[in-house]
Design an enzyme around this catalytic site. Structure first.
Site, PDB file in Angstrom:
ATOM      1  N   LYS A 143       5.569  -7.996  -2.427  1.00  0.00           N
ATOM      2  CA  LYS A 143       6.848  -8.490  -1.894  1.00  0.00           C
ATOM      3  C   LYS A 143       6.860 -10.022  -1.928  1.00  0.00           C
ATOM      4  CE  LYS A 143       7.681  -4.061  -0.503  1.00  0.00           C
ATOM      5  NZ  LYS A 143       7.184  -2.913   0.214  1.00  0.00           N
TER       6      LYS A 143
ATOM      7  N   SER B  57      11.106  -2.118   6.981  1.00  0.00           N
ATOM      8  CA  SER B  57      11.561  -2.413   5.626  1.00  0.00           C
ATOM      9  C   SER B  57      13.047  -2.179   5.397  1.00  0.00           C
ATOM     10  CB  SER B  57      10.752  -1.595   4.621  1.00  0.00           C
ATOM     11  OG  SER B  57      10.785  -0.228   4.947  1.00  0.00           O
TER      12      SER B  57
ATOM     13  N   HIS C  56       6.108  -6.497   4.657  1.00  0.00           N
ATOM     14  CA  HIS C  56       7.196  -7.484   4.665  1.00  0.00           C
ATOM     15  C   HIS C  56       6.889  -8.678   5.559  1.00  0.00           C
ATOM     16  CE1 HIS C  56      10.014  -5.017   2.344  1.00  0.00           C
ATOM     17  NE2 HIS C  56       9.445  -3.999   2.964  1.00  0.00           N
TER      18      HIS C  56
HETATM   19  C1  LIG Z   1       6.879  -1.586   0.034  1.00  0.00           C
HETATM   20  C2  LIG Z   1       6.147  -1.063   1.198  1.00  0.00           C
HETATM   21  C3  LIG Z   1       4.942  -0.359   1.045  1.00  0.00           C
HETATM   22  C4  LIG Z   1       4.419   0.023  -0.322  1.00  0.00           C
HETATM   23  O1  LIG Z   1       3.900  -1.063  -0.993  1.00  0.00           O
HETATM   24  P1  LIG Z   1       3.809  -1.020  -2.596  1.00  0.00           P
HETATM   25  O2  LIG Z   1       2.885  -2.141  -2.919  1.00  0.00           O
HETATM   26  O3  LIG Z   1       5.178  -1.219  -3.106  1.00  0.00           O
HETATM   27  O4  LIG Z   1       3.252   0.311  -2.964  1.00  0.00           O
HETATM   28  C5  LIG Z   1       4.259   0.011   2.177  1.00  0.00           C
HETATM   29  N1  LIG Z   1       4.753  -0.258   3.409  1.00  0.00           N
HETATM   30  C6  LIG Z   1       5.917  -0.907   3.591  1.00  0.00           C
HETATM   31  C7  LIG Z   1       6.403  -1.173   4.965  1.00  0.00           C
HETATM   32  C8  LIG Z   1       6.660  -1.313   2.495  1.00  0.00           C
HETATM   33  O5  LIG Z   1       7.838  -1.909   2.653  1.00  0.00           O
END
Ligand SMILES: *Cc1c(COP(=O)(O)O)cnc(C)c1O
Length: 389
Positions: A247, A186, A214
């Site tokens: 995302k 991320s 992602h």
């Molecule tokens: C954003 C993210 C999460 C958390 O997801 P949310 O839906 O925002 O709680 C978990 N793992 C990774 C790699 C992320 O980038």
């Protein structure tokens, strides 16, 4: 009037905060007034947003918004309960069936967020006698899930398969082994070597847990279901995939896709699934529509990859995803550059420790399918005026 004791307690918090500010590590909330991506109104200024994870602009997609509004009209704004206590709508089941088709797995389960999914999966499936092998740059939610499982955790250097294999070899065969990794990292935007990780998981009889937060919606030739799809390995009994709707899919929530047995275990034992009110119909309907759109139409991701190639040429380096980190080093310098970019009309987030390792503070540029080529040019021109590219 505060008592002396209360003042004493508060003053230790104040000191902590002052210390963070002094070392440029204090986090602040930037407030967006009108998101019309890729432009946003930020504290009264119109700026181009280069820090959102809304990679495809799906948060603004009219068909997704319409599906969401219709779900409110039909079901209301909340579910009134946790999934096991009256909080499962036919919509949740429909989304889970759609997810299994999307991911080509036996079953899937919706979680309330990616954070809750990771914490819930690791704590439900892994016991304190087991061993977790985790990439050093894994997302914080995987770190927290590993802590909750109370298993032994071995963090291997980022993408270092030799080190991982050494650990796997040494681990006791009496208990279970779990390899846990982000597929698209991320804060760095680079990719985990999934085929090789899978081979290791087979050779050492380990589970493989993948975080596609992602990857979902961006990778995968046929469905765009995530980076795993590109391996062509399909459904594998020892592979558990999680991913988010928050995302590329533009809304909120998360999923786990795996064998029916794993999903049934999660329904029994995953505390973040059991003890939290289920996602509201508006969110579930948006997620369902987003998956249908992304499965049926390649053009959303094609526009994004076109933008990634444009930025790649401008920065003269290889990018593996829409996440382009520009490492600066010091937190204060990174913050100063991000502020200068903001003054020039570009919203780029400065990412500082502890989110990233000490000495690797960075600008994290993220691209959207909605950016124009000209906007990417403008950003890199502004950046080149501030640092050596
Ligand atoms: C954003 C993210 C999460 C958390 O997801 P949310 O839906 O925002 O709680 C978990 N793992 C990774 C790699 C992320 O980038």
């Amino acid at each position: 009037m505060k008592t002396e004791q209360q003042q004493h307690i508060l003053s230790s918090f104040s000191q902590t905060l002052e210390q963070l500010a002094a070392t440029h590590q204090l986090r602040t909330l930037k407030t967006i007034e009108a998101p019309r991506r890729p432009e946003v109104l930020l504290h009264g200024n119109n700026v181009i947003d280069f820090c959102s994870n809304d990679y495809l602009g799906f948060s603004q997609h009219p068909l997704i918004q319409e599906a969401s509004i219709q779900a409110i009209a039909k079901y209301g704004t909340g579910t009134g309960g946790a999934r096991l206590i009256g909080g499962t709508l036919d919509l949740h089941r429909e989304l889970e069936a759609q997810l299994a088709a999307f991911k080509q797995t036996e079953a899937a389960l919706v979680f309330n967020s990616g954070y809750q999914a990771n914490v819930g999966v690791l704590s439900a499936l892994i016991s304190r006698h087991d061993t977790i092998f985790a990439d050093k740059l894994n997302h914080a939610s995987l770190v927290d899930g590993a802590l909750l499982s109370r298993a032994k955790v071995i963090r291997y250097p980022h993408l270092d398969l030799k080190s991982l294999e050494k650990g796997l070899k040494q681990a006791s065969s009496q208990h279970q082994k779990f390899i846990v990794t982000d597929t698209v990292f991320s804060m760095d935007g680079d990719l985990a070597p999934l085929t090789e990780l899978f081979e290791l998981s087979q050779r050492y009889q380990a589970w493989l847990i993948l975080d596609e937060a992602h990857g979902t919606g961006l990778f995968g030739e046929s469905h765009r279901s995530g980076l795993w799809e590109n391996t062509g390995l399909g459904s594998q009994g020892n592979v558990i995939q999680m991913g988010t709707f928050s995302k590329a899919l533009g809304s909120f929530g998360a999923y786990v896709a795996a064998s029916q047995t794993v999903i049934d275990m999660l329904i029994q034992f995953s505390r973040s699934f059991i003890y939290s009110t289920s996602l509201p119909p508006s969110v579930i309907a948006a997620n369902l529509k987003a998956i249908q759109l992304i499965m049926g139409d390649k053009s959303y991701t094609e526009k994004l990859w076109h933008n990634i190639r444009t930025l790649q040429t401008e920065l003269d380096r290889t990018l593996s995803s829409p996440i382009a980190p520009v490492i600066i080093g010091h937190a204060d310098q990174t913050l100063a550059i991000a502020n200068a970019l903001l003054d020039a009309g570009f919203f780029v987030q400065a990412i500082r420790p502890p989110t990233v390792p000490q000495g690797t503070a960075r600008l994290r540029i993220t691209l959207s399918a909605l950016h124009t080529t000209e906007q990417i040019h403008q950003l890199t021109r502004a950046l080149a005026g501030l640092i050596q590219l």
